[in-house]
Write a protein that holds these residues in place. Structure first.
Motif, PDB file in Angstrom:
ATOM      1  N   LEU A   1      -6.203  12.669   1.154  1.00 14.36           N
ATOM      2  CA  LEU A   1      -6.603  11.411   2.268  1.00 14.36           C
ATOM      3  C   LEU A   1      -5.688  10.353   1.739  1.00 14.36           C
ATOM      4  O   LEU A   1      -5.673   9.922   0.567  1.00 14.36           O
ATOM      5  N   TRP A   2      -5.465   9.418   2.445  1.00 14.73           N
ATOM      6  CA  TRP A   2      -4.740   8.216   2.363  1.00 14.73           C
ATOM      7  C   TRP A   2      -5.837   7.161   2.548  1.00 14.73           C
ATOM      8  O   TRP A   2      -6.588   7.091   3.495  1.00 14.73           O
ATOM      9  N   GLU A   3      -5.779   5.921   1.757  1.00 16.34           N
ATOM     10  CA  GLU A   3      -6.377   4.766   2.207  1.00 16.34           C
ATOM     11  C   GLU A   3      -5.829   4.120   3.154  1.00 16.34           C
ATOM     12  O   GLU A   3      -4.561   4.310   3.120  1.00 16.34           O
ATOM     13  N   PRO A   4      -6.489   3.292   3.986  1.00 14.21           N
ATOM     14  CA  PRO A   4      -5.919   2.831   5.168  1.00 14.21           C
ATOM     15  C   PRO A   4      -4.715   2.235   5.143  1.00 14.21           C
ATOM     16  O   PRO A   4      -3.933   1.874   5.908  1.00 14.21           O
ATOM     17  N   ASP A   5      -4.553   1.397   3.944  1.00 15.89           N
ATOM     18  CA  ASP A   5      -3.457   0.570   3.779  1.00 15.89           C
ATOM     19  C   ASP A   5      -2.303   1.204   2.996  1.00 15.89           C
ATOM     20  O   ASP A   5      -1.279   0.522   2.189  1.00 15.89           O
ATOM     21  N   ALA A   6      -2.138   2.522   2.539  1.00 17.91           N
ATOM     22  CA  ALA A   6      -1.135   3.086   1.667  1.00 17.91           C
ATOM     23  C   ALA A   6       0.031   3.006   1.992  1.00 17.91           C
ATOM     24  O   ALA A   6       0.972   2.398   1.231  1.00 17.91           O
ATOM     25  N   LEU A   7       0.579   2.986   3.377  1.00 24.99           N
ATOM     26  CA  LEU A   7       1.992   2.943   3.587  1.00 24.99           C
ATOM     27  C   LEU A   7       2.279   1.586   3.766  1.00 24.99           C
ATOM     28  O   LEU A   7       3.247   1.098   3.471  1.00 24.99           O
ATOM     29  N   GLU A   8       1.257   0.435   4.178  1.00 28.91           N
ATOM     30  CA  GLU A   8       1.573  -0.982   3.877  1.00 28.91           C
ATOM     31  C   GLU A   8       1.890  -1.191   2.522  1.00 28.91           C
ATOM     32  O   GLU A   8       2.810  -2.121   2.275  1.00 28.91           O
ATOM     33  N   ILE A   9       1.290  -0.909   1.648  1.00 33.07           N
ATOM     34  CA  ILE A   9       1.531  -1.229   0.119  1.00 33.07           C
ATOM     35  C   ILE A   9       2.777  -0.602  -0.384  1.00 33.07           C
ATOM     36  O   ILE A   9       3.538  -1.226  -1.077  1.00 33.07           O
ATOM     37  N   LEU A  10       2.895   0.706   0.134  1.00 33.16           N
ATOM     38  CA  LEU A  10       4.191   1.299  -0.486  1.00 33.16           C
ATOM     39  C   LEU A  10       5.292   0.651   0.129  1.00 33.16           C
ATOM     40  O   LEU A  10       6.482   0.617  -0.404  1.00 33.16           O
ATOM     41  N   LEU A  11       5.258   0.396   1.229  1.00 34.46           N
ATOM     42  CA  LEU A  11       6.410  -0.323   2.086  1.00 34.46           C
ATOM     43  C   LEU A  11       6.914  -1.668   1.576  1.00 34.46           C
ATOM     44  O   LEU A  11       7.892  -2.013   1.288  1.00 34.46           O
ATOM     45  N   GLY A  12       5.337  -2.352   1.128  1.00 31.21           N
ATOM     46  CA  GLY A  12       5.933  -3.611   0.739  1.00 31.21           C
ATOM     47  C   GLY A  12       6.528  -3.538  -0.791  1.00 31.21           C
ATOM     48  O   GLY A  12       7.240  -4.646  -1.197  1.00 31.21           O
TER      49      GLY A  12
END
Length: 307
Positions: free
Chosen positions: A94-105
């Motif tokens: 499972l991903w945390e809800p902000d996973a993509l946001e964190i990695l893109l940042g």
């Protein structure tokens, strides 16, 4: 689409819905989700089709069973031409809800890096935290080999070839890669039975670094059928990746020396561990097991000498 998320799935009906929902719940919404059904015999493809009816960002790719690396490769090949990034999530994680946001940042702050990775945490079959801090700590302990032994990296430093030559320090669900990174490194090695992710990160880091961010983005589910519960399989794959690394044709002289030093260090530790098990088995009168451990210890010692 900005990010192509790839979920390989083989008979994943128990956990797949939760994995898909964790992607749909992302705060970053410019993505496509490609679920690769690797010849499942359960309801895996039906689950994907049902969700795709109401979410056009979801696509199903079906193939004959070929194993995890081949399934991930099918997903990469199916990624939209407009995607700039590739990310992976296994069908039971499972991903945390902000996973993509964190990695893109993290990648935006490090435009020179090939990708970005973060931390994972263990959860059980019911998504409850277990072994708290263990997997996070493993991800934080990034080391390189120096003249005086190992050196710890700070959280501001990227993960390099030198770090990964010692060991893999992150899970496949905690990384975001530039799509262009696959152009030079290639895809997952479909001949490997495990550790195929580590092998790919190593080949990528021959050409550049992976940014690190000290945030938990993935919940790594532990259950009875995890591949990591098969120590013989994992041990054989670990050895195969280390041997392959030492023979890669595109390593420079420094990288080759680091790869050999890391193999020598690992083989020496394994030799000492096996000798300890041998002595323990002898003390307990388990002669057959003692002989087996002695043989493995000797093999590890020979690898250390030849590295």
């Amino acid at each position: 689409m900005n990010v192509s998320v790839i979920i390989p799935a083989y008979n994943a009906e128990r956990y797949l819905t939760d994995a898909i929902k964790s992607v749909q719940s992302q705060t970053a919404t410019d993505w496509e989700l490609i679920v690769v059904d690797d010849g499942s015999t359960d309801t895996t493809p039906d689950i994907v089709r049902a969700v795709a009816v109401s979410d056009p960002r979801l696509r199903l790719v079906q193939r004959a069973n070929g194993g995890l690396p081949a399934a991930r490769n099918s997903g990469i090949r199916a990624a939209s031409e407009t995607s700039k990034f590739i990310s992976f999530l296994d069908g039971d994680d499972l991903w945390e809800p902000d996973a993509l946001e964190i990695l893109l940042g993290a990648l935006e702050r490090s435009p020179e890096c090939l990708g970005a990775h973060a931390l994972s945490r263990y959860v059980d079959a019911d998504n409850q935290p277990i072994r708290e801090g263990e997997l996070e700590g493993r991800g934080l302990r990034r080391q390189t080999l120096g003249h005086q032994g190992t050196c710890e990296l700070t959280s501001e430093m990227p993960t390099t070839f030198d770090v990964l030559a010692i060991r893999n320090c992150f899970t496949v669900g905690a990384i975001l890669l530039r799509k262009s990174a696959f152009d030079r490194a290639g895809l997952f090695d479909e001949e490997l039975r495990a550790c195929e992710d580590w092998d790919l990160w190593l080949r990528m880091c021959v050409h550049g670094n992976i940014a690190f961010t000290n945030r938990v983005v993935c919940r790594y589910r532990q259950h009875g059928s995890n591949m990591s519960h098969d120590p013989m399989r994992m041990g054989a794959a670990d050895a195969a990746v280390r041997l392959k690394l030492c023979t890669l044709p595109n390593l420079d002289s420094r990288q080759r020396a680091i790869a050999r030093a890391a193999m020598r260090r690992h083989a020496t530790k394994l030799m000492r561990l096996r000798y300890g098990w041998c002595l323990e088995a002898m003390r307990n009168g388990h002669i057959v097991d003692a002989t087996k451990q002695l043989r493995h210890a000797t093999q590890a010692g020979l690898v250390a000498l030849r590295a």
